[in-house]
Enzyme design. Structure first.
Site, PDB file in Angstrom:
ATOM      1  N   HIS A 286      20.135  28.236  87.720  1.00  0.00           N
ATOM      2  CA  HIS A 286      20.044  28.940  86.410  1.00  0.00           C
ATOM      3  C   HIS A 286      19.788  28.510  85.147  1.00  0.00           C
ATOM      4  O   HIS A 286      19.442  28.866  84.192  1.00  0.00           O
ATOM      5  CB  HIS A 286      22.133  29.043  86.441  1.00  0.00           C
ATOM      6  CG  HIS A 286      22.176  27.696  86.094  1.00  0.00           C
ATOM      7  ND1 HIS A 286      22.874  26.858  87.545  1.00  0.00           N
ATOM      8  CD2 HIS A 286      22.527  26.808  85.244  1.00  0.00           C
ATOM      9  CE1 HIS A 286      22.791  25.530  87.221  1.00  0.00           C
ATOM     10  NE2 HIS A 286      23.169  25.309  85.789  1.00  0.00           N
ATOM     11  N   ASP A 319      21.419  28.608  94.157  1.00  0.00           N
ATOM     12  CA  ASP A 319      20.900  28.577  92.791  1.00  0.00           C
ATOM     13  C   ASP A 319      20.066  27.261  92.760  1.00  0.00           C
ATOM     14  O   ASP A 319      20.292  26.202  92.192  1.00  0.00           O
ATOM     15  CB  ASP A 319      22.413  27.858  92.469  1.00  0.00           C
ATOM     16  CG  ASP A 319      22.303  26.992  90.608  1.00  0.00           C
ATOM     17  OD1 ASP A 319      21.554  27.761  90.158  1.00  0.00           O
ATOM     18  OD2 ASP A 319      23.692  26.964  89.605  1.00  0.00           O
ATOM     19  N   SER A 402      22.321  20.363  84.402  1.00  0.00           N
ATOM     20  CA  SER A 402      21.979  20.915  85.845  1.00  0.00           C
ATOM     21  C   SER A 402      20.876  20.770  86.537  1.00  0.00           C
ATOM     22  O   SER A 402      20.036  20.450  85.690  1.00  0.00           O
ATOM     23  CB  SER A 402      22.042  22.494  85.444  1.00  0.00           C
ATOM     24  OG  SER A 402      23.626  22.241  85.304  1.00  0.00           O
TER      25      SER A 402
END
Length: 562
Positions: A286, A319, A402
């Site tokens: 993402h 992910d 992230s």
């Protein structure tokens, strides 16, 4: 009296003793009155001038106060104890010639009735009322000023002496309680210095108290007087223990990068870390999803150097994504640990760029393991949902962390920071439906064992494979466990023919409750548990069918990821 002999003075006789002293009878006519003592015998001769003749004393008048000499006050002139008869002429009084005017009488100085007894034989050894005595000050009598001599008070019945000047050395009436003109005034009493010292001490204490209070208030308000010099420790060594947070951060920061991605009308910031010397960098899907087709990816190292990167491969189900930089030297890959060895309570360190704040270091512990979480799902068809059997940590993780590494106590990567639990939200991804919520102490990282397998596949083939059992699950089932659906998508069978589940004997409607003995409560948890393994791994599934509990062993198949 100074006659060359010692003066033996004593106190006045007491009333009984004075009463025994005979009083001379009054002088008869023709008697010879007592003559005054020779001035040369009764007084010290004046060295400069001859003493004037003493005037005759008129006993019928009050004696006038003698004018004191400038240098010393006139001595007291006591009156005789018995008055002389009227008309008596003293031996020192001159007789005027007939037909001539009598000159002013000059009183002669009185003589004592007898010579002083050097042996002080009473009653003549004591000075009588006719003899001079040391001045005695009456307790209640005021002290006259030295300039004005007060004449003595004659005893009752005595004839006062005549007015006029009195010879300095004339004898007179002795009043033991009177203060004659020759009395020596008592020196003024000195003021006590004790009171002054006490007053001074009190004033000093008050002054110092006021000054001290003022100085104290000034110091309290302004922090001191004069130049402020703050204490400081000496410069020490910058080295830290390798297993400390500072030591771990110092060793890992050169291998951590910040990614800035733009494309498709959106932009974002994330973190990644170097995998090898060829420039491969692992991050979250993402983070780079905006640059999947035609976007720009810029990598910034901890030293501040930047480089462009290209996308090598990505997988939405895990992910994870891999990008690569070229032409960069001195890369520092981070060592990879083993997530299977992690235990709850182990210390961890997270490094990233929360809210685009590069090189941010936070620390915490592993608060839980094998947390089944899902992230994504913005597309609505489920193709972008990530299923992660995550490591849970309380190390602060925020949007921008992230893709960054989660390090163990030895500086090895044990997870890839991926999601946070947002307060009041339903999503876990820090770039997903969780929005821009901050850390509440619930962060999730993809185990590095899973990340390593996916990264290798992405680098080698550009795609990642997913382990599968070959069934379609009923995601609307509200019971405990994961139920196999009656029909698959588009009406296909829910159990893939000749698939892993069909070979193990699973049927539509079976409810799977455990995977290798671990409880599952819904379909998402079953997917997470399966994807935590590699294709070809054998799993023991516990299921219920028609109220009976059965166990089946399934060998995982493989499917191509997206």
């Amino acid at each position: 009296m100074n006659d060359g002999k010692p003066n033996w003075w004593s106190r006045p006789s007491t009333p009984p003793e004075a009463a025994r002293i005979p009083t001379p009878s009054p002088a008869e006519e023709g008697d010879f009155p007592l003559q005054a003592p020779d001035p040369a015998e009764s007084a010290v001769p004046e060295p400069a001038a001859e003493a004037p003749a003493a005037p005759t004393v008129d006993m019928t008048k009050e004696p006038a106060a003698a004018e004191p000499t400038p240098s010393e006050p006139a001595p007291a002139v006591p009156a005789p104890s018995e008055p002389a008869p009227a008309g008596a002429v003293t031996a020192a009084e001159p007789v005027p010639a007939p037909g001539t005017r009598a000159a002013a009488p000059v009183p002669a100085a009185p003589r004592p009735l007898h010579e002083p007894d050097e042996y002080r034989t009473p009653p003549y050894g004591e000075p009588g009322p006719w003899a001079p005595a040391p001045p005695v000050q009456h307790p209640a009598a005021p002290v006259p000023p030295p300039q004005a001599a007060v004449p003595p008070v004659p005893p009752q019945g005595a004839v006062p002496p005549p007015q006029g000047p009195v010879a300095p050395h004339a004898w007179g009436q002795y009043d033991p309680w009177g203060a004659g003109p020759g009395a020596v005034p008592q020196p003024p009493r000195k003021k006590s210095r004790r009171g002054l010292a006490l007053v001074g001490a009190l004033a000093f204490a008050l002054l110092t108290g006021v000054i001290g209070g003022g100085v104290g208030a000034y110091v309290e308000r302004n922090g001191g007087i004069g130049t402020v010099e703050l204490p400081q420790a000496e410069a020490g060594s910058a080295d830290r223990a390798p297993d400390s947070v500072a030591g771990i951060a110092a060793g890992a920061l050169p291998g951590v990068v910040t990614l800035h991605v733009s494309g498709g009308g959106s932009a974002g910031t994330g973190t990644g870390f170097v995998l090898d010397n060829r420039g491969h960098i692992l991050t979250n899907n993402h983070v780079v999803d905006a640059a999947a087709t035609s976007g720009d990816i810029t990598v910034t190292f901890s030293s501040g150097e930047t480089a462009s990167a290209k996308l090598i491969g990505k997988d939405t189900g895990y992910d994870l994504a891999v990008v690569q930089v070229t032409g960069v030297r001195g890369l520092k890959p981070l060592p990879l640990g083993n997530s299977d060895d992690v235990r709850v309570g182990d210390p961890v360190v997270a490094i990233g760029a929360p809210f685009d704040l590069s090189n941010t270091v936070t620390s915490g512990i592993i608060s839980a393991k094998e947390r089944p979480i899902t992230a994504g799902g913005e597309k609505g068809d489920g193709s972008d949902i990530s299923y992660v059997d995550a490591l849970q940590t309380d190390a602060p993780i925020n949007p921008g962390n992230s893709g960054g590494p989660l390090l163990d106590g030895k500086g090895r990567v044990i997870g890839i920071n991926s999601a946070i639990r947002a307060a009041g939200g339903s999503g876990e991804g820090d770039g997903g439906s969780g929005g821009q919520a901050g850390s509440i102490g619930l962060g999730f990282a993809i185990p590095v064992n899973q990340g390593k397998r996916v990264a290798e596949e992405l680098i080698n083939t550009g795609k990642a494979t997913h382990p599968v059992i070959g069934v379609s699950l009923d995601m609307q089932f509200n019971g405990d466990g994961a139920r196999v659906g009656d029909k698959g998508k588009d009406g296909t069978p829910s159990v893939t023919p000749d698939g892993p589940a069909a070979k193990a004997g699973l049927r539509p409607g079976d409810v799977i409750t455990k995977v290798d003995g671990q409880r599952v409560h819904n379909g998402e948890e079953l997917i997470v548990k399966i994807r935590a393994h590699r294709p070809g791994d054998a799993l023991a599934l516990t299921l219920t069918r028609d109220g009976r509990e059965l166990t089946r062993t399934v060998t995982l198949g493989s499917a191509q990821g997206t």
